[in-house]
Structure formats: structure tokens, C-alpha cells
Design a protein around this motif. Structure first.
Motif, PDB file in Angstrom:
ATOM      1  N   GLY A   1      -6.714 -22.401 -12.972  1.00 46.82           N
ATOM      2  CA  GLY A   1      -7.658 -21.295 -12.960  1.00 46.82           C
ATOM      3  C   GLY A   1      -8.863 -21.618 -12.087  1.00 46.82           C
ATOM      4  N   SER A   2      -9.767 -20.683 -12.006  1.00 43.77           N
ATOM      5  CA  SER A   2     -10.925 -20.836 -11.126  1.00 43.77           C
ATOM      6  C   SER A   2     -12.171 -21.316 -11.849  1.00 43.77           C
ATOM      7  N   GLY A   3     -12.035 -21.681 -13.124  1.00 38.06           N
ATOM      8  CA  GLY A   3     -13.181 -22.190 -13.841  1.00 38.06           C
ATOM      9  C   GLY A   3     -13.990 -21.074 -14.517  1.00 38.06           C
ATOM     10  N   LEU A   4     -14.960 -21.477 -15.313  1.00 34.12           N
ATOM     11  CA  LEU A   4     -15.777 -20.500 -16.027  1.00 34.12           C
ATOM     12  C   LEU A   4     -16.915 -19.983 -15.124  1.00 34.12           C
ATOM     13  N   PRO A   5     -17.152 -18.677 -15.140  1.00 32.57           N
ATOM     14  CA  PRO A   5     -18.250 -18.124 -14.336  1.00 32.57           C
ATOM     15  C   PRO A   5     -19.609 -18.704 -14.782  1.00 32.57           C
ATOM     16  N   SER A   6     -20.407 -19.116 -13.845  1.00 32.86           N
ATOM     17  CA  SER A   6     -21.709 -19.716 -14.177  1.00 32.86           C
ATOM     18  C   SER A   6     -22.654 -18.743 -14.882  1.00 32.86           C
ATOM     19  N   VAL A   7     -22.426 -17.417 -14.682  1.00 34.82           N
ATOM     20  CA  VAL A   7     -23.321 -16.418 -15.293  1.00 34.82           C
ATOM     21  C   VAL A   7     -23.198 -16.405 -16.809  1.00 34.82           C
ATOM     22  N   LEU A   8     -22.106 -17.020 -17.351  1.00 30.06           N
ATOM     23  CA  LEU A   8     -21.954 -17.096 -18.793  1.00 30.06           C
ATOM     24  C   LEU A   8     -23.027 -17.975 -19.428  1.00 30.06           C
TER      25      LEU A   8
END
Length: 261
Positions: free
Chosen positions: A253-260
Motif C-alpha cells: 500500500g501507499s502508507g497512511l495519509p499524513s493528514v490523519l
């Protein structure tokens, strides 16, 4: 059925076919990815079949933005004239009850192309090993009678361990034994077909578990490379430097969005 990408392609004399089984951890497929990427193999066509789950995606071996726009399908054929090597990469699982039809189509194509030898990369569930398989190397091989005649001495020189037969009825009747490859997908069926058809085929597999199977792919490929010498560039400690495909950046996957956060 093989469909050429542009002009008609046929394998050169003394050509080896290498392909993966869709098996536990996708180890064979990952290893084939490394081969195609490391040898900069050219796509020469695709294997058209209704036996595999349909899929389409971007070029998994793209080195620039332009190449990334190229499409890939569920079964494609790559070739290296210098290595006299053809590779069939399979990217999706078999449709239920289509295993027989797929293996029949595959063996017909193999015989039509008259490959000198066929090498199937596979894997098997580590937790389902027989007691005799718990010791020593995690790698095993199988060879058809035709292949044993052609290259049996070479395999013996490598001191590889042949896949053990296991009891059909453990604890009840240990005399009746068979080859069993749990988690190996179509490995056993294709091997049996190649035995019946007199095809020079070897299966090389690794016992493993589901998870991050990248180390298993590297290990299996290094093991096979000692025989096929696909890549000879190794460092002082004997490590072969395989080229990782660009698509592996998204393997988990592309990882967790930093905006979270």
C-alpha cells in the motif's frame, strides 16, 4: 494461447522457460519480478486465457513516467535473447475449477515452443511440513523423468534436496506415499502433466508462511541462480544484487495519509 506484442516471436534454440506458480506468499511471482527487472527483459507478448482472474494495471517495471503509462495484464511473456531465456509472469490467481484447462493450455504451448527446459518457481506452507521436512534446507526440487535424463547429474552436483513423499494415511499406513505440495497452487498438476508429456521440467520451491515474503523471494532466486546463473554480479560475500521493480514501492500500500495526524 500466446499472442505476440508486435511482430511474431518465437524462442531461440536452447531456450529456457521460467514461470511462477500462484502459491503461498506469491514467492515465485516476486522472484520472477526480480528476474524481469534485473535482466531488463523485453515484453514479447501475453498469454491469453480465460482461466485466470482478469486484471489490468500499469507497467510494473517502469523506469520513467512515459513507461509507467504502458499497461500490463494477468499473464505476460518476457524474453532475453542474450540469456536464451523466456519468462511467463502470472499476476492473478486461477479461476476455480479452471486449473486443468490452464495446465493443458500451458503444456500445449510449451511443447509447441520446444523449450529446452522449463523451470517452475513455487512455494509451500511451512506449517504443513512432514516431520522429515523439518530439518535442513527449506528448499526442495522436483524433476520430471525427462529432465532427470537431461540434467540429473547437474542437480546432483548442486546437492539439492528432492521433495519428499509423505504418507497418504499418517499413523495408519505409512507405506503408501505421495508428493504433496500444500499451498502450491497448480504446481503439482503442472508437474504431473509435464511428466506425462515427457517435458524437461524442474520445480524449485521454498517452504514459507504468509506475510512479508520479499526475503523468501530473494532467497529462492539466489538458490536458483546457483544453477541457472541468471546474474553473476555478486559481492565479496557472494550476494547477488537483484534490481527491485518500481512497483514494489506499493507492495504493502501507499502508507497512511499524513493528514490523519
Amino acid at each position: 494461447m500466446f499472442v505476440p506484442a508486435a511482430s511474431e516471436w518465437s524462442p531461440p534454440a536452447d531456450c529456457t522457460l521460467l514461470l511462477p506458480a500462484v502459491s503461498v506468499g506469491n514467492v515465485g511471482q516476486l522472484a520472477v519480478d526480480l528476474i524481469i527487472s534485473s535482466l531488463d527483459m523485453l515484453k514479447v507478448g501475453y498469454f491469453y486465457t480465460d482461466c485466470l482472474v482478469p486484471m489490468v494495471g500499469n507497467n510494473p517495471y517502469a523506469t520513467n513516467e512515459e513507461h509507467a503509462k504502458e499497461l500490463c495484464t494477468n499473464a505476460e511473456v518476457y524474453a532475453s535473447c542474450d540469456k536464451k531465456l523466456a519468462v511467463l509472469q502470472i499476476r492473478s490467481p486461477l479461476i476455480k475449477k479452471k486449473s486443468r484447462a490452464f495446465c493443458d493450455a500451458l503444456t500445449c504451448w510449451i511443447k509447441k515452443c520446444a523449450f529446452t527446459r522449463v523451470v517452475l518457481l513455487s512455494s509451500s506452507h511451512a506449517y504443513q511440513r512432514d516431520d522429515s521436512q523439518l530439518f535442513g534446507t527449506p528448499f526442495r526440487y522436483l524433476a520430471t523423468p525427462a529432465f532427470q535424463t537431461l540434467a540429473g547429474d547437474t542437480i546432483k552436483a548442486l546437492e539439492w534436496k528432492e521433495m519428499e513423499k509423505v504418507s497418504l494415511y499418517p499413523g495408519i499406513n505409512d507405506e503408501e506415499k505421495k508428493i504433496s505440495i500444500p499451498g502450491g497452487g497448480f504446481t503439482k498438476r503442472l508437474f504431473d502433466d509435464c511428466c506425462s508429456e515427457g517435458i524437461h521440467m524442474a520445480v524449485v520451491l521454498k517452504f514459507c508462511s504468509e506475510g512479508d515474503n520479499i526475503p523468501d523471494a530473494f532467497a529462492l532466486l539466489d538458490h536458483v541462480n546457483r544453477w541457472l546463473h541468471l546474474l553473476d554480479h555478486a559481492d565479496d560475500v557472494g550476494t547477488t544484487h537483484w534490481k527491485i521493480p518500481s512497483s514494489w514501492k506499493l507492495l504493502f500500500g501507499s502508507g497512511l495519509p499524513s493528514v490523519l495526524f
